[in-house]
Design an enzyme around this catalytic site. Sequence first.
Site, PDB file in Angstrom:
ATOM      1  N   ASP A  63      -1.249  -3.027  12.907  1.00 49.06           N
ATOM      2  CA  ASP A  63      -0.757  -3.581  11.644  1.00 49.06           C
ATOM      3  C   ASP A  63      -0.626  -5.094  11.786  1.00 49.06           C
ATOM      4  O   ASP A  63       0.208  -5.594  12.555  1.00 49.06           O
ATOM      5  CB  ASP A  63       0.605  -2.960  11.298  1.00 49.06           C
ATOM      6  CG  ASP A  63       1.065  -3.371   9.899  1.00 49.06           C
ATOM      7  OD1 ASP A  63       1.155  -2.494   9.036  1.00 49.06           O
ATOM      8  OD2 ASP A  63       1.311  -4.594   9.691  1.00 49.06           O
ATOM      9  N   ASP A  68       2.874  -6.595  11.017  1.00 47.33           N
ATOM     10  CA  ASP A  68       3.854  -6.300  12.078  1.00 47.33           C
ATOM     11  C   ASP A  68       3.579  -7.140  13.325  1.00 47.33           C
ATOM     12  O   ASP A  68       4.493  -7.628  13.962  1.00 47.33           O
ATOM     13  CB  ASP A  68       3.803  -4.810  12.451  1.00 47.33           C
ATOM     14  CG  ASP A  68       4.516  -3.955  11.429  1.00 47.33           C
ATOM     15  OD1 ASP A  68       5.316  -4.500  10.638  1.00 47.33           O
ATOM     16  OD2 ASP A  68       4.270  -2.735  11.406  1.00 47.33           O
ATOM     17  N   ARG A 124       0.842  -1.179   0.000  1.00 46.05           N
ATOM     18  CA  ARG A 124       0.000   0.000   0.000  1.00 46.05           C
ATOM     19  C   ARG A 124       0.884   1.238   0.000  1.00 46.05           C
ATOM     20  O   ARG A 124       1.701   1.420   0.897  1.00 46.05           O
ATOM     21  CB  ARG A 124      -0.891  -0.022   1.246  1.00 46.05           C
ATOM     22  CG  ARG A 124      -1.915   1.070   1.269  1.00 46.05           C
ATOM     23  CD  ARG A 124      -3.000   0.801   2.274  1.00 46.05           C
ATOM     24  NE  ARG A 124      -2.543   0.788   3.648  1.00 46.05           N
ATOM     25  CZ  ARG A 124      -3.337   0.990   4.678  1.00 46.05           C
ATOM     26  NH1 ARG A 124      -4.622   1.210   4.496  1.00 46.05           N
ATOM     27  NH2 ARG A 124      -2.886   0.968   5.904  1.00 46.05           N
ATOM     28  N   THR A 139      -0.893   7.585  -0.980  1.00 44.63           N
ATOM     29  CA  THR A 139      -2.171   7.569  -1.707  1.00 44.63           C
ATOM     30  C   THR A 139      -3.126   6.499  -1.181  1.00 44.63           C
ATOM     31  O   THR A 139      -4.310   6.515  -1.507  1.00 44.63           O
ATOM     32  CB  THR A 139      -1.925   7.258  -3.202  1.00 44.63           C
ATOM     33  OG1 THR A 139      -1.345   5.939  -3.283  1.00 44.63           O
ATOM     34  CG2 THR A 139      -0.965   8.257  -3.827  1.00 44.63           C
TER      35      THR A 139
HETATM   36  N1  URA Z   1      -3.700  -3.195   7.480  1.00 43.36           N
HETATM   37  C1  URA Z   1      -3.424  -3.546   8.756  1.00 43.36           C
HETATM   38  O1  URA Z   1      -2.541  -4.363   9.007  1.00 43.36           O
HETATM   39  N2  URA Z   1      -4.126  -2.968   9.730  1.00 43.36           N
HETATM   40  C2  URA Z   1      -5.105  -2.074   9.507  1.00 43.36           C
HETATM   41  O2  URA Z   1      -5.723  -1.605  10.464  1.00 43.36           O
HETATM   42  C3  URA Z   1      -5.377  -1.720   8.155  1.00 43.36           C
HETATM   43  C4  URA Z   1      -4.661  -2.302   7.161  1.00 43.36           C
END
Ligand code: URA
Length: 211
Positions: free
Chosen positions: A202, A205, A106, A110
């Site tokens: 995330d 992560d 991502r 943007t």
């Molecule tokens: N990707 C993620 O890992 N967490 C989010 O909250 C949104 C996209």
Amino acid sequence: MTHPHLTVVDHPLIQHKLTLMRDKGTSTASFRQLLREISLLLAYEVTRDLPVTMKTIETPLQEMESPVLRGKKLALISILRAGNGLLDGVLELIPAARVGFVGLYRDEATLEPVQYYFKAPKDLGDRAVIAVDPMLATGNSSAAAVDLLKGAGATDIRFLCLLAAPEGVARMKEAHPDVRIVTAALDDRLNEKGYILPGLGDAGDRMFGTK
Ligand code: URA
């Protein structure tokens, strides 16, 4: 919001495990283990409507007609990298499935997806395809992944995630109304950085310990 193709699996076991995953104090090892456990339960739901056919077998006592899955082996498509966390559990339940990978990252400015990898099993058009990604956030990368799968011939696609944001569900509904979404929870909204609220942070992560 109504979405005829959205299934929120509110099973108490899933909800309990999801609460543990959301908690920021949960370790990387526990997060991964919980994701594997939840993915087994979600896999059960996302495959609920797979077609079966009858096969003649012999039990130790007599012959019988018994159901088996119809058609070619399923294709599981992991949307990298976080999709791999869901993939492992689903593969445990469906070990004969074929596996593909879509690499999208991502663009943080943007929030648009950028493709860097695509490898899918042959004959996607003859298989039920389950795309897996824990977080359906903006829906941009999910919709782009489904675009790629359709471009490769897939016609029967389900999308399996752990958390969905209303924005992501709306985006998928607009881009791919034929794709059924199965999730453990529909959260409130996205923040300005495209993270799901209340969410779990995330997912990549947290499962790989990269932060
Ligand atoms: N990707 C993620 O890992 N967490 C989010 O909250 C949104 C996209």
